[in-house]
Design a protein around this motif. Structure first.
Motif, PDB file in Angstrom:
ATOM      1  N   PHE A 578       0.725  -1.270  -0.020  1.00 58.82           N
ATOM      2  CA  PHE A 578      -0.085  -0.081   0.024  1.00 58.82           C
ATOM      3  C   PHE A 578       0.805   1.293   0.139  1.00 58.82           C
ATOM      4  CE2 PHE A 578      -2.100  -2.955   2.840  1.00 58.82           C
ATOM      5  CZ  PHE A 578      -2.699  -3.816   1.991  1.00 58.82           C
ATOM      6  N   ALA A 606      -4.814   0.901  -3.208  1.00 57.70           N
ATOM      7  CA  ALA A 606      -5.033   1.180  -1.685  1.00 57.70           C
ATOM      8  C   ALA A 606      -4.052   1.875  -1.130  1.00 57.70           C
ATOM      9  CB  ALA A 606      -5.482  -0.170  -1.289  1.00 57.70           C
ATOM     10  N   ASP A 607      -4.513   2.750  -0.498  1.00 61.10           N
ATOM     11  CA  ASP A 607      -3.728   3.716   0.553  1.00 61.10           C
ATOM     12  C   ASP A 607      -3.195   2.700   1.792  1.00 61.10           C
ATOM     13  OD1 ASP A 607      -3.543   5.789  -1.268  1.00 61.10           O
ATOM     14  OD2 ASP A 607      -5.188   6.640  -0.393  1.00 61.10           O
ATOM     15  N   ASN A 608      -4.167   1.689   2.340  1.00 61.38           N
ATOM     16  CA  ASN A 608      -3.859   1.296   3.597  1.00 61.38           C
ATOM     17  C   ASN A 608      -4.916  -0.013   3.513  1.00 61.38           C
ATOM     18  OD1 ASN A 608      -6.922   1.933   4.103  1.00 61.38           O
ATOM     19  ND2 ASN A 608      -5.923   4.165   4.566  1.00 61.38           N
ATOM     20  N   PHE A 612      -7.650  -1.614   0.962  1.00 60.38           N
ATOM     21  CA  PHE A 612      -7.407  -2.832   0.406  1.00 60.38           C
ATOM     22  C   PHE A 612      -8.446  -3.952   0.445  1.00 60.38           C
ATOM     23  CE2 PHE A 612      -5.581  -6.877   0.438  1.00 60.38           C
ATOM     24  CZ  PHE A 612      -5.202  -7.360  -0.782  1.00 60.38           C
TER      25      PHE A 612
END
Length: 995
Positions: A578, A606-608, A612
Motif C-alpha cells: 500500500f 489502496a492507501d492502507n 485494500f
C-alpha cells in the motif's frame, strides 16, 4: 562583500582564506540589497505542484529600490548563452518586499502562479545559472561579471556560482531557497541556499526585515474599482487612505485627468494610523465613455501609493444587445447599464433575464452578474450597472459574458416570473447562456466521474461515442462526430461550487449510472469550470431533476454459451503493498518496484489495509460473477506471483468449493519494468496449461504481454491466450515524434502503441503459435486504443478479427470505458483467423464504466461514503467476456459401440494377466480413427502394461485400424501387472481422436 545587511555577519577571514575565496568566484555588488531569494525550474514537470518555473527576488535593504532597466537572466549549467526576462520599468521594491518572476510552463502541475511579471524561459529542474542584471542586454560567456547584481548557480553541475560552490541540487518538486527567509547573503551559494518545497512569494506577500529594523508600513487605500453612471447624471466617489506609522498628507490625480473629473475635498490625516479622505467628482456633462483615473496618495515619510478608478459613463442597453449573436459580447470591457428579472442567485452572483427578450434565437436574453444583488430577490426586476467582461475558466475553449465591478443594483419592481424556454440537444448553447431553460426531451447521463467532488453529471441526447471508437482518426466521419459531440453536452450541476456535503443524485442503491435518463430538466444555464479541466455550460436546476434507471445493472455478464468462457479484467491497480508502506500481511516498511527503484511512492491502488479489503472484495465479487474459465488481468502489482496468488486465494475462499476453483499461471520470464503487470488465472477442472507462460520483454513493452497455451480437458482442443496492456493515452511528458497528442482523438503515445501492436503481431504471436504448435490465438486486454484507432486497425487489417465489432456492434455501441463524457472500448478481444469460427459470442459487462468514481473503495475522497460490497465499480474498465466453442480434438463415442470384455488369464511364467476386449460399432456410420480405448478406475496397484498413454489419469490403448465400419468388431489386447492379484475392474470408454 556586498553592501547589504545580513542576519549573521561572517567571522574574520585570514588573508589566505580571503584570497582563496576571492579566486573561487566573483563577488557582485548589489545596490540597495536586491538579491535572488528563490529559484525553481521544475514547474509543470512530473510530480510538480506549480505549473511554471520561477525566480523570486527580495529587497534585503531598509529602503525602497527601483529596478528600472533591470532583468532576470538564465543560462544552462555549462552554458554560455543567456536568456533574458526584462523587468517592467515601474518596478519599485519596498524594503523587505518580494518580487516573483514566473517563467515557462510545463504540461504538468496543478497550481497556477499569480506573478508580479512573466517571462518565457524554460529552466532546468536540476542545474543552471540565474543572474539578476542591471541591464536588459543579454550576458555573454560562461562566467560574466559586468552588470551582474546577483548570481545563483544551482545544482551540482553549475559551472558558475558565488563563493565555494553551487547550491544543492533541486528537483521537480524542490526549489533552492536563500536561508533566513531570503535575507542571508554571505556571497557563497553553497552555504546561503537550501533545497525545499517551492514556496513562491510576491509583492503581496508579507514583507521581511533583514536588518531587524521595523519596516515602514505601507499606505492602505480604499478606492472603488469602477464607477458607472448614465450620461447626464454625475456622481461623487469617496476615496480614503491611511498609514499605520505615517501621516497621509496629499492626494492628486496622477494619470488620466480629463475635464469633468476632479479631485476635491482632500482632508489630511491628523496623525499616524488616521484616515485621509477625498472625493472623486464626475460632472454631469462628462461625455459617454470609459475613463481610467489614477489617484496617488503620499505621506510625510516620502511614501506613495496609487489606485485606479475606472469611470464609465453609459447609456442603457438590453441584455440581448450586450450578449450579441457571437460567442463574445460586442461591448466587452465597457461599462453598461441594463435591466432584467433575477431568476436565480448563485454563488458569487445572480442571473437576470430580459422579460420580453428580442425574439432572436441567436442572442441570449439573460446575463450573469458577478456581485451581490443587495436587497434584491429572485423575481425582482432590477437595473444593474457594471463592466461587461468575458469570463474564461482555465483551459476553457470559450468564454461566458457577464457583468462585473457592479456599481449599482436598483429594484424596479417585484413579482415577475420568467417562463423557461424549451430547448433540446444538440444545439449551440451560447444562444441560451444565463437563461431559464427546460430540456424538452429526456437527456442521458454520459459521465459521472466528478459527481462526488463537484456534484456534476454530464448529460447529452443519447450516449456520446468517442469518435475513434467508430471511425478511423482524421476521417471526415470522425471529424463530423467530434463536431456533433461538441454541441451535444450540458453539465447538470448542484448549485454548489465546493465539494458537496452529500453526494447528489444517487438513487437508493447508491448509484446513478451512465445511460440513466433525466426528464423535464429545468434550470438556469450557467457556465464555468468543470471536472477534468476546462469550462462548459452547466445547468443549475431550479426544480429537482427526475432521474430514471434506464440502464439497469446486470448481476453477471450475459454471453452465448460455449465450451470455454474467457474474460479480460482490468483490476485498477490491485496492489498488496500500500501507499502507506504497509502490506496485506501487516508488514511495515514495504515498497513497490519500478525498474530498479523500490519505494512506497511507487505503489498505487489502496492507501492502507482498510481500503485494500474494500478493493479486494469488489474485485473478488466481479471475478466470481463472471465465472470465466480463464481470465487475463491487467494492473496487478508486479511483484512476482505474490499478489496474483493472494487474489486467487481470496477468490477460492469466496467461492467456497472443497477443491480450489482457480489457479494462477506462473509468471513468465519477463513481466516488464512498470509497477504493474498482466497476469492470468484459470480453472484447472476445465483447462490444463500446455507448457509454461511466454512473454515479450522487448524495450517497447514496459508492461510485457503474457501468453499461455491451454488444453480443454473435455475434448483436448487447444488455444493460446495472450494478455496485453499497451501504453497509456495520458501524460505526454517526454513524448517524441508521433507520441504527442495530435488532437485527433488518439491521445498521447499513439506511435508507441502502434509499435507495440506490430511487435505483438509480427513477433510475439508467431512465437506463441510455434511453441503451441496450434494457430488458435485470442489476444485480450487493455490496448488503450479505441475500436478504430491505429493500433487496432493494424491488427485487424492483418487478419485478426475484432470480436466486439462482430458480436456487440450490431446490437449497440461497444464500450468498456467512459472518459470526458464519451464512451468507447479500450478493452479488446481479437481472435486469429483460425480461432474466429470457434468464437460463439462476446460481450462486455458494464459493471464498472457506467458507475460513479465516488462509489469505489477509496476513503475520504467525498463527504459521504456510498461504498457497497458488490461487484460494481470494482475498476474503471468493464470486463470483456468471450465464449469459445472449441472444435474437439477427440470425441466420446462410447454410446455408439458395444464393448465386450473377455476373460483374463494369468501367465505363471511372466506373472501377467492378459486378455482382450471386443469393440463392435453398433451405429449406422463408420467411426473415424484413431480410436482410443480408455480404462477408467483401475484398482490401486494394477498397471496396464501395453497402454499407449494416459488420459485424465486413466490408461488407454490405441485401437488397431484406421476406422471401424458399422457392424464391424475389433479386438483390443490387454496386459496387466497385478502383484496383489486383486480383481481387475474398470469402466470402459471409447474416444475418437488423439489425446
Amino acid at each position: 562583500m556586498k553592501q547589504r545587511s545580513a542576519l549573521h555577519s561572517p567571522g574574520r577571514m585570514t588573508v589566505l582564506a580571503a584570497l582563496l575565496a576571492g579566486l573561487s568566484a566573483p563577488v557582485f555588488a548589489a545596490p540597495g540589497g536586491v538579491v535572488i531569494s528563490q529559484v525553481y525550474g521544475g514547474g509543470g514537470n512530473s510530480g510538480a505542484t506549480y505549473k511554471n518555473d520561477f525566480v523570486e527576488l527580495l529587497n534585503t535593504g531598509d529602503t525602497a529600490v527601483t529596478l528600472n532597466g533591470w532583468s532576470v537572466q538564465y543560462a544552462s549549467s555549462a552554458g554560455i548563452t543567456w536568456q533574458v526576462t526584462k523587468l517592467p520599468a515601474s518596478v519599485t521594491l519596498a524594503a523587505g518586499q518580494y518580487y516573483l518572476v514566473h517563467e515557462a510552463a510545463g504540461s504538468g502541475g496543478t497550481d497556477a502562479l499569480v506573478p508580479d511579471t512573466a517571462g518565457t524561459i524554460a529552466m532546468s529542474a536540476t542545474a543552471g545559472k540565474v543572474a539578476l542584471v542591471n541591464s536588459t542586454t543579454a550576458l555573454a560567456g560562461a562566467k560574466p561579471v559586468d552588470n551582474v547584481v546577483d548570481l545563483v548557480g544551482f545544482g551540482s553541475t553549475a559551472s558558475y556560482y558565488e563563493g565555494s560552490g553551487p547550491t544543492a541540487g533541486p528537483s521537480n518538486t524542490l526549489a533552492v531557497l536563500r536561508k533566513n527567509s531570503g535575507c542571508l547573503d554571505s556571497n557563497d551559494n553553497s552555504s546561503d541556499f537550501v533545497t525545499g518545497a517551492a514556496a513562491p512569494r510576491t509583492t503581496a506577500s508579507d514583507r521581511v526585515s533583514c536588518s531587524g529594523v521595523a519596516l515602514p508600513q505601507p499606505i492602505v487605500l480604499a478606492c472603488p474599482g469602477s464607477v458607472g453612471i448614465d450620461v447626464g447624471t454625475g456622481t461623487t466617489a469617496p476615496l480614503r487612505a491611511s498609514d499605520a506609522d505615517s501621516i497621509v498628507n496629499s492626494a492628486v490625480i496622477s494619470k488620466g485627468a480629463v475635464a469633468g473629473i476632479s479631485l476635491t475635498g482632500f482632508v489630511s490625516a491628523t496623525a499616524d494610523n488616521r484616515t485621509a479622505t477625498a472625493n472623486l467628482v464626475i460632472a454631469s456633462n462628462l461625455p459617454a465613455g470609459t475613463y481610467p483615473v489614477e489617484i496617488t496618495f503620499a505621506n510625510d515619510a516620502s511614501q506613495s501609493a496609487s489606485c485606479t478608478v475606472n469611470v464609465a459613463v453609459t447609456g442603457s442597453l438590453t441584455i440581448p444587445q450586450i450578449q450579441g449573436s457571437g460567442l463574445t459580447s460586442p461591448y466587452a470591457n465597457t461599462v453598461q447599464t441594463t435591466s432584467g428579472v433575477i431568476t436565480k442567485k448563485l454563488g458569487s452572483g445572480f442571473y437576470i433575464q430580459d422579460p420580453q427578450g428580442d425574439g432572436d434565437p441567436n442572442t441570449s436574453d439573460a446575463l450573469f452578474v458577478f456581485g451581490s444583488p443587495g436587497a434584491a430577490n429572485e423575481g425582482d426586476l432590477v437595473r444593474v450597472t457594471g463592466t461587461v467582461t468575458e469570463y474564461t475558466p482555465n483551459s476553457a475553449t470559450r468564454s461566458f459574458t457577464e457583468l462585473k465591478d457592479v456599481s449599482a443594483v436598483s429594484v424596479l419592481g417585484s413579482g415577475y416570473a420568467i417562463t423557461p424556454v424549451n430547448i433540446d440537444l444538440p444545439t449551440e448553447l451560447s444562444h441560451y447562456e444565463g437563461m431559464l431553460v427546460r430540456f424538452a426531451n429526456p437527456l442521458t447521463v454520459n459521465g459521472n466521474s466528478y459527481l462526488g467532488d463537484r456534484g456534476e453529471l454530464v448529460l447529452a441526447s443519447g450516449r456520446r461515442e468517442s469518435p475513434t471508437n467508430r471511425y478511423r482518426a482524421g476521417t471526415a466521419e470522425a471529424n463530423a462526430l467530434i463536431a456533433a459531440n461538441a454541441q451535444n453536452m450540458v453539465i447538470l450541476d448542484d448549485g454548489i461550487f465546493t465539494v458537496p456535503a452529500h453526494i447528489p443524485y444517487l438513487a437508493a442503491d447508491k448509484t446513478v449510472r451512465a445511460g440513466d435518463t433525466v426528464t423535464d430538466l429545468v434550470g438556469v444555464l450557467d457556465f464555468g469550470a468543470i471536472g477534468g479541466g476546462g469550462g462548459w455550460y452547466k445547468l443549475q436546476p431550479t426544480q429537482a431533476p427526475v432521474i430514471s434507471r434506464t440502464n439497469p445493472r446486470e448481476d453477471a455478464p450475459v454471453v452465448v454459451a460455449g465450451n470455454v468462457r474467457v474474460a479480460s479484467a482490468n483490476v485498477l491497480n490491485f496492489f498488496t503493498t500500500f501507499t502507506d508502506g504497509t502490506d496485506a500481511w501487516g508488514r511495515t516498511g514495504q515498497g513497490c518496484t519500478i525498474g530498479n527503484t523500490t519505494s512506497k511512492s511507487n505503489c498505487r491502488g489502496a492507501d492502507n489495509m482498510t481500503e485494500f479489503v474494500r478493493q479486494r472484495d469488489k474485485i473478488v465479487d466481479e471475478l466470481k460473477a463472471m465465472n470465466a474459465d480463464a481470465v487475463g488481468l491487467m494492473e496487478i502489482q508486479n511483484n512476482g506471483d505474490l499478489t496474483v496468488g493472494y487474489l486467487v486465494d481470496a477468490l477460492n475462499q469466496a467461492i467456497g468449493a472443497p477443491t480450489p476453483t482457480y489457479a494462477y499461471v506462473a509468471k513468465p520470464a519477463a513481466t516488464g519494468t512498470d509497477a504493474i503487470r498482466v497476469a492470468m488465472i484459470y480453472k484447472p477442472a476445465v483447462l490444463t496449461p500446455v507448457g509454461g507462460a511466454l512473454s515479450d520483454g522487448d524495450a517497447v513493452n514496459n508492461r510485457a504481454p503474457m501468453a499461455q497455451t491451454f488444453k480443454l480437458n473435455a475434448n483436448g482442443a487447444r488455444f493460446s491466450l495472450v494478455v496485453n496492456h499497451l501504453k497509456s493515452k495520458g501524460g505526454c511528458g517526454g513524448a517524441g515524434a508521433g507520441d504527442t497528442d495530435s488532437g485527433d482523438g488518439q491521445g498521447c503515445w499513439n506511435a508507441t502503441r502502434i509499435q507495440q501492436a506490430k511487435r505483438l503481431f509480427n513477433y510475439f504471436i508467431p512465437t506463441v503459435v510455434a511453441a503451441a504448435n496450434d494457430p488458435d490465438v485470442l489476444a485480450i486486454g487493455d490496448f488503450n486504443s479505441y475500436g478504430h484507432e491505429d493500433p487496432i486497425a493494424f491488427l485487424t487489417d492483418n487478419g485478426m478479427v475484432n470480436e466486439l465489432e462482430r458480436f456487440v456492434r450490431p446490437n449497440g455501441m461497444p464500450y468498456s470505458f467512459v472518459f470526458a463524457g464519451q464512451s468507447g472500448y479500450l478493452d479488446h478481444a481479437l481472435a486469429s483467423s483460425t480461432l474466429n469460427p470457434q468464437v460463439a459470442g462476446a460481450a462486455e459487462w458494464h459493471n464498472n464504466a457506467d458507475e460513479p468514481d465516488a462509489i469505489d473503495y477509496n476513503l475520504g475522497d467525498t463527504a459521504d461514503d456510498p461504498y457497497v460490497n458488490n461487484p460494481f465499480r470494482a475498476s474503471d474498465h468493464d470486463p470483456v467476456v468471450v465464449s469459445l466453442n472449441l472444435a474437439p480434438v477427440f470425441t466420446d463415442v462410447t454410446a455408439s459401440v458395444k464393448i465386450a470384455p473377455g476373460v483374463l488369464g494369468y501367465n505363471r511364467v511372466t506373472g501377467k494377466f492378459t486378455g482382450s476386449v471386443a469393440v463392435t460399432n453398433t451405429g449406422s456410420t463408420a467411426l473415424a480413427g484413431p480410436l482410443q480405448y480408455v480404462l477408467q478406475g483401475l484398482p490401486a496397484g494394477v498397471t496396464l502394461d501395453n497402454k499407449s498413454g494416459d488420459f485424465n489419469g486413466a490408461p488407454y490403448v490405441t485401437v488397431p485400424g484406421a476406422s471401424l465400419a458399422p457392424g464391424a468388431t475389433v479386438s483390443v489386447g490387454l496386459t496387466f501387472t497385478n502383484p496383489s492379484k486383486t480383481t481387475i475392474t474398470y469402466t470402459s470408454k471409447l474416444y475418437s481422436g488423439t489425446f
